[in-house]
Design an enzyme around this catalytic site. Structure first.
Site, PDB file in Angstrom:
ATOM      1  N   LEU A  14      42.300  34.800  50.827  1.00  0.00           N
ATOM      2  CA  LEU A  14      41.018  34.232  50.385  1.00  0.00           C
ATOM      3  C   LEU A  14      41.213  33.283  49.215  1.00  0.00           C
ATOM      4  O   LEU A  14      40.470  32.326  49.050  1.00  0.00           O
ATOM      5  CB  LEU A  14      40.064  35.361  49.953  1.00  0.00           C
ATOM      6  CG  LEU A  14      39.463  36.197  51.062  1.00  0.00           C
ATOM      7  CD1 LEU A  14      38.801  37.444  50.501  1.00  0.00           C
ATOM      8  CD2 LEU A  14      38.445  35.370  51.854  1.00  0.00           C
ATOM      9  N   GLY A  15      42.193  33.568  48.404  1.00  0.00           N
ATOM     10  CA  GLY A  15      42.430  32.694  47.260  1.00  0.00           C
ATOM     11  C   GLY A  15      43.536  33.230  46.381  1.00  0.00           C
ATOM     12  O   GLY A  15      43.964  34.376  46.522  1.00  0.00           O
ATOM     13  N   GLY A  17      44.653  33.685  42.365  1.00  0.00           N
ATOM     14  CA  GLY A  17      44.224  33.611  40.971  1.00  0.00           C
ATOM     15  C   GLY A  17      45.459  33.455  40.120  1.00  0.00           C
ATOM     16  O   GLY A  17      46.555  33.280  40.647  1.00  0.00           O
ATOM     17  N   GLY A  19      48.302  34.786  38.900  1.00  0.00           N
ATOM     18  CA  GLY A  19      49.141  35.973  39.015  1.00  0.00           C
ATOM     19  C   GLY A  19      48.950  36.826  40.256  1.00  0.00           C
ATOM     20  O   GLY A  19      49.854  37.520  40.677  1.00  0.00           O
ATOM     21  N   VAL A  22      44.337  37.177  46.595  1.00  0.00           N
ATOM     22  CA  VAL A  22      43.235  37.952  47.156  1.00  0.00           C
ATOM     23  C   VAL A  22      43.207  37.734  48.667  1.00  0.00           C
ATOM     24  O   VAL A  22      43.218  36.591  49.138  1.00  0.00           O
ATOM     25  CB  VAL A  22      41.883  37.564  46.514  1.00  0.00           C
ATOM     26  CG1 VAL A  22      40.750  38.394  47.110  1.00  0.00           C
ATOM     27  CG2 VAL A  22      41.926  37.755  44.998  1.00  0.00           C
ATOM     28  N   LYS A  37      42.861  42.570  46.225  1.00  0.00           N
ATOM     29  CA  LYS A  37      43.565  41.780  45.208  1.00  0.00           C
ATOM     30  C   LYS A  37      44.925  42.410  44.963  1.00  0.00           C
ATOM     31  O   LYS A  37      45.009  43.593  44.641  1.00  0.00           O
ATOM     32  CB  LYS A  37      42.730  41.768  43.925  1.00  0.00           C
ATOM     33  CG  LYS A  37      43.238  40.837  42.850  1.00  0.00           C
ATOM     34  CD  LYS A  37      42.215  40.768  41.725  1.00  0.00           C
ATOM     35  CE  LYS A  37      42.472  39.596  40.799  1.00  0.00           C
ATOM     36  NZ  LYS A  37      41.334  39.373  39.899  1.00  0.00           N
ATOM     37  N   ASP A 130      35.407  35.740  30.493  1.00  0.00           N
ATOM     38  CA  ASP A 130      35.852  34.662  31.383  1.00  0.00           C
ATOM     39  C   ASP A 130      34.791  34.383  32.444  1.00  0.00           C
ATOM     40  O   ASP A 130      35.097  34.262  33.638  1.00  0.00           O
ATOM     41  CB  ASP A 130      37.200  35.030  32.012  1.00  0.00           C
ATOM     42  CG  ASP A 130      37.938  33.821  32.585  1.00  0.00           C
ATOM     43  OD1 ASP A 130      37.571  32.667  32.247  1.00  0.00           O
ATOM     44  OD2 ASP A 130      38.884  34.020  33.365  1.00  0.00           O
ATOM     45  N   ASP A 160      35.988  45.556  15.886  1.00  0.00           N
ATOM     46  CA  ASP A 160      37.093  45.073  16.709  1.00  0.00           C
ATOM     47  C   ASP A 160      37.088  43.558  16.755  1.00  0.00           C
ATOM     48  O   ASP A 160      36.044  42.936  16.859  1.00  0.00           O
ATOM     49  CB  ASP A 160      36.914  45.553  18.165  1.00  0.00           C
ATOM     50  CG  ASP A 160      37.584  46.891  18.408  1.00  0.00           C
ATOM     51  OD1 ASP A 160      38.107  47.451  17.431  1.00  0.00           O
ATOM     52  OD2 ASP A 160      37.566  47.350  19.554  1.00  0.00           O
TER      53      ASP A 160
HETATM   54  P1  ATP Z   1      41.448  32.848  37.803  1.00  0.00           P
HETATM   55  O1  ATP Z   1      42.744  33.553  37.904  1.00  0.00           O
HETATM   56  O2  ATP Z   1      41.501  31.631  36.963  1.00  0.00           O
HETATM   57  O3  ATP Z   1      40.314  33.738  37.461  1.00  0.00           O
HETATM   58  P2  ATP Z   1      40.299  32.873  40.369  1.00  0.00           P
HETATM   59  O4  ATP Z   1      39.009  33.371  39.813  1.00  0.00           O
HETATM   60  O5  ATP Z   1      40.201  31.874  41.436  1.00  0.00           O
HETATM   61  O6  ATP Z   1      41.177  32.265  39.239  1.00  0.00           O
HETATM   62  P3  ATP Z   1      40.890  35.550  41.419  1.00  0.00           P
HETATM   63  O7  ATP Z   1      39.799  36.206  40.700  1.00  0.00           O
HETATM   64  O8  ATP Z   1      42.187  36.261  41.475  1.00  0.00           O
HETATM   65  O9  ATP Z   1      41.227  34.125  40.836  1.00  0.00           O
HETATM   66  O10 ATP Z   1      40.384  35.284  42.873  1.00  0.00           O
HETATM   67  C1  ATP Z   1      40.966  34.310  43.688  1.00  0.00           C
HETATM   68  C2  ATP Z   1      39.951  33.860  44.709  1.00  0.00           C
HETATM   69  O11 ATP Z   1      39.760  34.869  45.702  1.00  0.00           O
HETATM   70  C3  ATP Z   1      38.558  33.609  44.140  1.00  0.00           C
HETATM   71  O12 ATP Z   1      38.419  32.308  43.636  1.00  0.00           O
HETATM   72  C4  ATP Z   1      37.689  33.838  45.383  1.00  0.00           C
HETATM   73  O13 ATP Z   1      37.644  32.666  46.148  1.00  0.00           O
HETATM   74  C5  ATP Z   1      38.436  34.906  46.139  1.00  0.00           C
HETATM   75  N1  ATP Z   1      37.884  36.257  45.908  1.00  0.00           N
HETATM   76  C6  ATP Z   1      38.169  37.099  44.883  1.00  0.00           C
HETATM   77  N2  ATP Z   1      37.519  38.262  44.993  1.00  0.00           N
HETATM   78  C7  ATP Z   1      36.781  38.184  46.118  1.00  0.00           C
HETATM   79  C8  ATP Z   1      35.849  39.080  46.793  1.00  0.00           C
HETATM   80  N3  ATP Z   1      35.583  40.291  46.320  1.00  0.00           N
HETATM   81  N4  ATP Z   1      35.262  38.641  47.924  1.00  0.00           N
HETATM   82  C9  ATP Z   1      35.541  37.417  48.412  1.00  0.00           C
HETATM   83  N5  ATP Z   1      36.377  36.526  47.835  1.00  0.00           N
HETATM   84  C10 ATP Z   1      37.003  36.900  46.699  1.00  0.00           C
END
Ligand code: ATP
Ligand code: MG
Length: 280
Positions: A14-15, A17, A19, A22, A37, A130, A160
């Protein structure tokens, strides 16, 4: 009930992040879809710390506007994974790319739900730190949920420090760059409200409020604009309620900014008709 890693199969990514990766996954027996994740065993200690922080916070929270966690596991290889509810419309970021700018009714619905989530977190003494469009997830039921707690902070004592440089600097509030000038009665919770104000403005305008359309942010320009410029505001065409709401969120002095609980009773949020976020 919790889901074990043997119960699920990966469908696709899906994506990515910072590190982690997902995946969209499916429960083998009941076909239920989840988001998974994953942080690899050989990843940076900082990344591992962030996923432990995220797990700690997801375990403590239970709100309709915070993404739900259904299970956590750690493999002998050191891989750590979290099963989360799958948000089928993706992030506010991707919705903006796909459908263009949001009208006021939609924004008021986004605002109410994010404030509900933030109000819950802040009451639990958790600062997200964030809040940005890619960390706000949406589903077909038009629910908006806060995700990604890797750099969040649980305030154990009121004194804190919560001002370390974490998160995306674009959505960082003036007092996080310059607490002496804008920190007045400093509390980190107000920083999340600033980020929300900027996001709503961005979704309305179609571009990041501190920069002209198309310009990529650089750290120094942004910091100058945030600390020395006037806070961004809405153009003439916007309603009085919306303009006032944005002003309440984007007070440069953190002590003058409204809290989540106060904003939930602002006319922009409580007088607006409930509506679908996107027409599908
Ligand atoms: P960053 O690390 O800067 O926060 P990010 O927000 O893109 O970047 P992640 O939170 O790891 O990184 O998520 C990566 C991507 O996966 C998200 O941008 C989103 O598109 C997808 N994603 C994350 N969680 C979910 C979820 N619960 N349902 C659907 N898609 C998700
Ligand atoms: Mg994220």
């Amino acid at each position: 009930s919790t889901i074990s890693c043997n119960d699920i199969e990966k469908l696709h990514v899906l994506g990515h992040g910072n590190g982690g990766t997902v995946y969209k996954v499916r429960h083998k027996r009941n076909s239920q879809i989840y988001a998974l994740k994953v942080v690899h065993g050989d990843s940076d200690p900082l990344v591992r710390r962030q996923i432990y922080r995220e797990i700690e916070i997801l375990r403590r929270t239970d709100s309709p506007n915070i993404v739900k966690c259904h299970g956590v596991y750690e493999k002998p290889s050191g891989e750590i994974a979290i099963t989360m509810e799958y948000m089928d419309l993706g992030t506010l970021d991707s919705l903006l790319q796909k459908y263009g700018t949001f009208n006021e009714t939609r924004l008021s619905n986004v605002a109410r739900q994010v404030l509900n989530g933030l109000g819950y977190l802040h009451a639990q003494k958790i600062i997200h730190r964030d809040i940005k469009p890619s960390n706000l997830l949406v589903n077909k039921a038009m629910e908006v949920k806060i995700a990604d707690f890797g750099v969040s902070k649980i305030m154990h004592r009121t004194l804190d420090s919560c001002n370390s440089y974490v998160g995306t600097c674009a959505y960082m509030s003036p007092e996080r760059f310059d607490p002496d000038t804008y920190g007045g009665t400093y509390n980190g919770f107000a920083a999340d409200i600033w980020s929300l104000g900027l996001i709503l403005l961005e979704l309305y305008l179609g571009h990041f409020p501190f920069l002209p359309p198309g310009q990529r942010p650089d750290w120094a320009t942004l910091m100058c604009a945030i600390c020395f410029g006037d806070p961004p505001s809405l153009p003439e065409g916007a309603s009085e309620e919306f303009r006032d709401f944005i002003q309440c969120c984007l007070q440069k002095e953190s002590g003058k900014r409204w809290t989540a609980a106060q904003l939930l009773s602002h006319p922009f949020v409580c007088n607006a008709p409930r509506s679908d976020l996107v027409d599908l």
